[in-house]
Design a protein around this motif. Structure first.
Motif, mmCIF file in Angstrom:
data_model
loop_
_atom_site.group_PDB
_atom_site.id
_atom_site.type_symbol
_atom_site.label_atom_id
_atom_site.label_comp_id
_atom_site.label_asym_id
_atom_site.label_seq_id
_atom_site.Cartn_x
_atom_site.Cartn_y
_atom_site.Cartn_z
ATOM 1 N N SER A 52 0.780 -1.237 0.298
ATOM 2 C CA SER A 52 -0.119 0.192 -0.184
ATOM 3 C C SER A 52 0.538 1.186 -0.470
ATOM 4 O O SER A 52 0.771 2.480 -1.064
ATOM 5 C CB SER A 52 -0.857 0.012 1.040
ATOM 6 N N CYS B 99 0.257 0.580 -4.286
ATOM 7 C CA CYS B 99 -0.558 -0.481 -4.998
ATOM 8 C C CYS B 99 -2.051 -0.391 -4.447
ATOM 9 O O CYS B 99 -2.831 0.180 -3.677
ATOM 10 C CB CYS B 99 -0.198 -2.005 -4.439
ATOM 11 N N SER B 100 -3.229 -0.551 -5.281
ATOM 12 C CA SER B 100 -4.223 -0.410 -4.710
ATOM 13 C C SER B 100 -4.770 -1.530 -4.418
ATOM 14 O O SER B 100 -3.815 -2.919 -4.741
ATOM 15 C CB SER B 100 -5.425 -0.340 -5.945
ATOM 16 N N GLU C 86 -7.175 -3.917 -5.279
ATOM 17 C CA GLU C 86 -7.160 -4.792 -6.146
ATOM 18 C C GLU C 86 -6.310 -5.429 -6.159
ATOM 19 O O GLU C 86 -5.726 -6.719 -7.047
ATOM 20 C CB GLU C 86 -7.799 -4.882 -7.099
ATOM 21 N N GLN C 87 -4.948 -4.719 -6.244
ATOM 22 C CA GLN C 87 -3.333 -4.943 -6.621
ATOM 23 C C GLN C 87 -2.974 -6.064 -5.417
ATOM 24 O O GLN C 87 -2.086 -6.806 -5.777
ATOM 25 C CB GLN C 87 -2.948 -3.616 -7.296
ATOM 26 N N LEU D 2 -2.047 -9.504 -6.600
ATOM 27 C CA LEU D 2 -0.460 -9.311 -6.734
ATOM 28 C C LEU D 2 0.520 -10.038 -6.016
ATOM 29 O O LEU D 2 1.302 -10.859 -5.283
ATOM 30 C CB LEU D 2 0.035 -8.165 -7.250
#
Length: 290
Positions: free
Chosen positions: A186, A190-191, A193-194, A198
């Protein structure tokens, strides 16, 4: 002085284990042996090996596959589509739900949802099967989509019935994944969803294999829900339903019936043999990390 009692206990446990294994494997033995016999040989000796041969087995299997009433390839294709699509969607949506629930267990709403999932596991299907069919008909009429006797309808039903166990297993595993990994991602921008696709989802590989095998075997072998949703004579009937309808037409030709049953269980036996280690490891990891 203690060696003799320990050996005696070990011998007794071994004998009991062998007897239990024989009891469990006996129906499978009956299917395999009688699928390799003629109808007359089964009548004369249904338990023994007399009359069983590989040539008769091949003849019975060929007869079932090419039988126009059984429609093996159509039933096989329906079972494959329903099992694969339902299992994949259960993994996708179940892992998403489990991740959100596990990271918000300190909040009341997440706890309520989690225990609602668990509570739904104890409700027998027989209690809800008639209201289920009625509601699916009403939903289909409301949205203009045929939910009964259709593959999308039964897939949607499996999402409801299989979601509880899937979420239950995955929540226990996700709790053991360090939250610091998500915090670091974060911070790097990164979102959510990512972070999930991921970082979290790749780490779920062991337990996902467990969930895949358990749900896949259940959906493939299920008879009651497909018979209610697809019908015994529907064009999308699965292999267990096709075997049942086949028994009704060939009840005197038990060699054909047994060959049909063998064709129905062989794919799941192969699937289980390749994934049995992942089942045990995934359940252990989920229990320990949870």
């Amino acid at each position: 002085m203690n060696r003799t009692p320990k050996k005696t206990v070990l011998v007794i446990e071994t004998i009991i284990a062998i007897l239990i294994a024989m009891y469990i494997l006996f129906p499978f033995y009956m299917v395999c042996v009688n699928s390799a016999k003629s109808a007359t040989a089964i009548t004369n000796d249904p338990v023994g090996l007399a009359g069983a041969s590989f040539s008769q087995l091949a003849q019975n299997i060929t007869g079932v596959i090419h039988n126009t009433h059984f429609e093996f390839w159509r039933a096989f294709a329906s079972s494959i589509i329903i099992t694969v699509v339902s299992t994949c969607l259960l993994i996708l949506f179940g892992s998403m739900a489990a991740w959100v629930i596990s990271r918000n267990m300190q909040k009341k709403w997440a706890t309520v949802i989690y225990f609602t999932f668990i509570a739904s596991m104890i409700i027998p299907f027989q209690v809800v099967m008639l209201p289920l069919v009625a509601n699916f008909k009403n939903i289909g009429n409301f949205v203009g989509i045929q939910m009964i006797q259709s593959i999308p309808g039964i897939v949607f039903a499996y999402l409801g019935f299989g979601g509880a166990m899937t979420v239950f297993i995955l929540v226990g595993f996700i709790k053991g994944i360090p939250y610091e990994l998500e915090e670091a991602a974060s911070i790097d921008g990164c979102s959510p969803e990512q972070i999930f696709f991921l970082i979290i989802f790749p780490l779920l590989k062991p337990v996902i294999m467990t969930v895949t095998i358990l749900n896949g075997m259940w959906i493939w072998n299920d008879f009651l829900l497909p018979s209610m949703m697809l019908g015994l004579a529907g064009k999308n009937k699965t292999i267990p339903v096709a075997v049942q309808s086949f028994i009704g037409s060939y009840v005197t030709e038990w060699n054909m019936v047994m060959a049909a049953a063998l064709l129905a269980i062989i794919p799941m036996i192969i699937f289980f043999l390749f994934g049995q280690k992942q089942i045990v490891q995934g359940m252990i990891d989920g229990a320990v990390k949870g």
